[in-house]
Design an enzyme around this catalytic site. Structure first.
Site, PDB file in Angstrom:
ATOM      1  N   GLY A 292      18.537  66.985  56.834  1.00 14.25           N
ATOM      2  CA  GLY A 292      19.395  65.843  57.132  1.00 14.25           C
ATOM      3  C   GLY A 292      20.622  65.783  56.245  1.00 14.25           C
ATOM      4  N   ILE A 406      14.276  57.867  48.947  1.00 11.52           N
ATOM      5  CA  ILE A 406      15.587  57.371  49.368  1.00 11.52           C
ATOM      6  C   ILE A 406      15.375  56.123  50.211  1.00 11.52           C
ATOM      7  CG2 ILE A 406      17.736  57.909  50.549  1.00 11.52           C
ATOM      8  CD1 ILE A 406      17.092  59.671  48.097  1.00 11.52           C
ATOM      9  N   LYS A 410      19.514  48.173  53.886  1.00 11.69           N
ATOM     10  CA  LYS A 410      18.969  47.427  55.031  1.00 11.69           C
ATOM     11  C   LYS A 410      17.554  46.923  54.769  1.00 11.69           C
ATOM     12  CE  LYS A 410      21.890  49.802  58.392  1.00 11.69           C
ATOM     13  NZ  LYS A 410      22.778  50.378  57.388  1.00 11.69           N
ATOM     14  N   THR A 472      31.572  46.585  66.748  1.00 17.43           N
ATOM     15  CA  THR A 472      30.690  45.479  67.136  1.00 17.43           C
ATOM     16  C   THR A 472      31.309  44.109  66.889  1.00 17.43           C
ATOM     17  OG1 THR A 472      29.628  45.673  64.977  1.00 17.43           O
ATOM     18  CG2 THR A 472      28.556  46.773  66.826  1.00 17.43           C
TER      19      THR A 472
END
Length: 630
Positions: A292, A406, A410, A472
């Site tokens: 990743g 990690i 959020k 958004t």
């Protein structure tokens, strides 16, 4: 053959120089009135001079250098070679049994004249090569280059252009805001003015390309400079920022177009390399999610610390294959082991830990896409919660020394399933740290620029299609840092681990997403809202308007690193945690999963709560607007 010819010519020339110079020195010493006695004495030592000095020159590599690129280093080398050979020659003459007095000034004059002639012969090669190539390309169109930044980076860049790329580019001047540099000559080229004068300077000197050579400059400075380049209607390139610099040497090949990361550039991270290397160098290190964005960068940073083995674990075979090949190419001196495995498979993980016995683990494997995890909470639970639990329990069982997870911003007052599952993962490793010899820690940070799933690649695709860019909400803000910066701070936080901490990284100031969209549009040479429209779509399920790194109750404590803090987080109730985890293992119903993770994380506000709040605000604004129009 060509090398042999050059070697022979240089050796012949040096032999003539060292033979003739002592006699010229005699003429100078006695103003041309030299006694035949001195000529006779000096002739006795000519064979010795011819042997000693060229031999020492050879030892100093004066015959196997590319003199067409000669610079300060080569001149210093010539001075060293002549000095050593002159001292050796002086010692031989003085200690010779047939020694007859010669003026001491003769040796000093010979030393000075030898440096002059030997150095001059080498620099002549460079000037002839430079002149001939310039003449051969005289008809070619050369690009006029303006360098912004009359500092170290600008100097290195200018030298490279002048020495290697003068056939295509010509440095016509420098730009620098420091008043003392204005109108001064820097490497033979004038500092023409300040950044605010770029448009006028571009027009006056017919500049084709501007290169921004300020790798440590703040984002505001880069942004203003890019704007000036745009006003001048001139293409701009940039020397890589500090996080991209590996060896500190800029080159023309490293230049690239100005990107969003340059406009959001942050201060360089100061690392305590001694502490980091103490727990990574010579160790077996495992990285989960190694294919990743964060995982692969962690692997690159860890590889620089020379671990004895670097284990690359991930379930995506292509991404693991790519990072393994990259590391083998860049860091061939370390051993890497690609491992295809899923963190949800506890049995497979136990086998891997039993075989390789990692000493340090970085757990980066996780599902991070907020809207997708809202739609599929069972996958978030299996991967983020039980995947973490599996890796952490294997680390505990097989005596891993350091375990770094990690996490994410959020996880603070979460409104999403993804954030809540990451908070539960924090609780799991904190609980394990109570009774384990392994030092379990988590590191929280916000969004990283350029990561998979981030808004930047999406915005670039939308711009390429002609727009519109979708945002958004006009007020939505996020914390951002670069992937290398985040990875470096994760390694630093791991070196501070005592066990049980949740480290929080200093993310700086939050950035408005709509501002980032405008910057990207302008970097593409277009005008926001005119050539590329921006549309607001409303918050998606699980999204927040603003992200937080800490709750009001948590607070934080400073560490010895200015960008790393420790959150004051209460430990979870162990019985409550494990009872809830047992229930989660058997639940597949979406609503029941939501209820269970809400029980574990009371600050979780539930699905769509933030979205509904924003919808109500939007409805109220629409009503007020309608009332105003009527």
């Amino acid at each position: 053959m060509r090398r042999k010819i050059i070697f022979s010519l240089l050796l012949l020339g040096d032999t003539i120089v060292v033979s003739v110079v002592p006699f010229l020195a005699l003429l100078i010493r006695f103003d041309g009135d030299v006694s035949p006695f001195y000529y006779k004495q000096l002739l006795m030592y000519v064979p010795t001079i011819i042997v000693i000095q060229p031999l020492i020159f050879y030892w100093f590599n004066l015959y196997n250098r590319l003199w067409r690129y000669a610079g300060v280093d080569e001149i210093l080398n010539i001075m060293a070679a002549v000095t050593v050979s002159s001292v050796a020659l002086f010692g031989y003459i003085v200690l010779s049994p047939d020694y007859v007095y010669l003026p001491r000034s003769l040796h000093l004059l010979s030393w000075m004249m030898t440096i002059f002639f030997i150095g001059g012969s080498r620099l002549t090669i460079r000037f002839l090569y430079y002149y001939m190539l310039r003449q051969s390309k005289r008809e070619a169109r050369v690009q006029n280059v303006l360098i912004v930044g009359a500092g170290d980076a600008g100097a290195i860049l200018a030298r490279e252009i002048n020495q290697r790329y003068f056939k295509e580019k010509k440095v016509v001047g420098f730009i620098d805001d420091e008043p003392s540099k204005i109108n001064q000559y820097f490497l033979g080229t004038k500092v023409l003015g300040r950044r605010c004068e770029i448009p006028d300077i571009v027009e006056e000197h017919q500049v084709d390309e501007i290169i921004i050579a300020m790798p440590s400059a703040a984002s505001a400075v880069i942004k203003e400079t890019v704007w000036q380049c745009k006003m001048a209607d001139c293409s701009a390139k940039i020397v890589p920022g500090i996080y991209e610099m590996i060896d500190g040497q800029e080159s023309v090949q490293q230049l690239r177009e100005v990107d969003l990361e340059d406009l959001l550039r942050r201060d360089p991270v100061k690392l305590d390399l001694e502490n980091i290397s103490s727990y990574l160098t010579g160790k077996r290190v495992l990285v989960t999610g190694a294919g990743g964005s964060i995982g692969s960068e962690l692997c690159r940073q860890i590889a620089r610390m020379a671990p004895s083995m670097l284990l690359l674990l991930g379930k995506g075979e292509n991404s693991i294959y790519e990072i393994d090949n990259e590391l083998k190419e860049k860091f061939g001196h370390i051993t890497t082991e690609p491992i295809i495995a899923d963190v949800r498979d506890a049995v497979r993980l136990q086998d891997i830990f039993a075989i390789y016995r990692p000493e340090v683990v970085f757990h980066a494997a996780a599902h991070k896409h907020v809207p997708l995890m809202e739609a599929h909470p069972i996958e978030a639970v299996r991967n983020n919660i039980f995947g973490t639990k599996n890796v952490a329990e294997a680390a505990d069982r097989f005596g891993v020394k350091n375990f770094v997870m990690i996490s994410t911003d959020k996880a603070v007052n979460p409104t999403s399933v993804m954030g809540t599952t990451k908070r539960v993962a924090e609780l799991i490793i904190q609980n394990l740290s109570r009774k384990s010899a392994t030092k379990f820690v988590a590191v929280r940070f916000g969004n990283v620029l350029g990561s998979r799933g981030s808004v930047i690649p999406l915005f670039k695709k939308q711009i390429a299609k002609g727009g519109p860019i979708t945002v958004t909400h006009p007020d939505m803000q996020r914390y951002f840092m670069t992937i290398p910066e985040a990875s470096q701070l994760v390694l630093q936080a791991g070196s501070m681990a005592n066990g049980g901490e949740v480290f929080v990284l200093d993310m700086g100031k939050p950035v408005k997403i709509v501002d980032m969209a405008c910057d990207l549009i302008e970097l593409s040479g277009l005008v926001p809202y005119k050539e590329i429209d921006i549309k607001f779509t409303g918050l998606r399920p699980g999204e927040k308007m603003f992200e937080e790194l800490l709750t009001a109750e948590e607070g934080s404590q400073a560490t010895k690193h200015e960008k790393i803090f420790v959150a004051n987080i209460k430990m979870a109730d162990e019985k409550k945690l494990f009872d809830s985890l047992k229930r989660l293992q058997t639940i597949t119903d979406k609503d029941r999963i939501i209820r269970e993770i809400s029980y574990l994380v009371p600050s979780y506000s539930g699905p769509n709560k933030e979205s509904k709040k924003e919808e109500k605000v939007a409805e109220l604004l629409d009503k007020r607007l309608a009332a105003t129009m009527t």
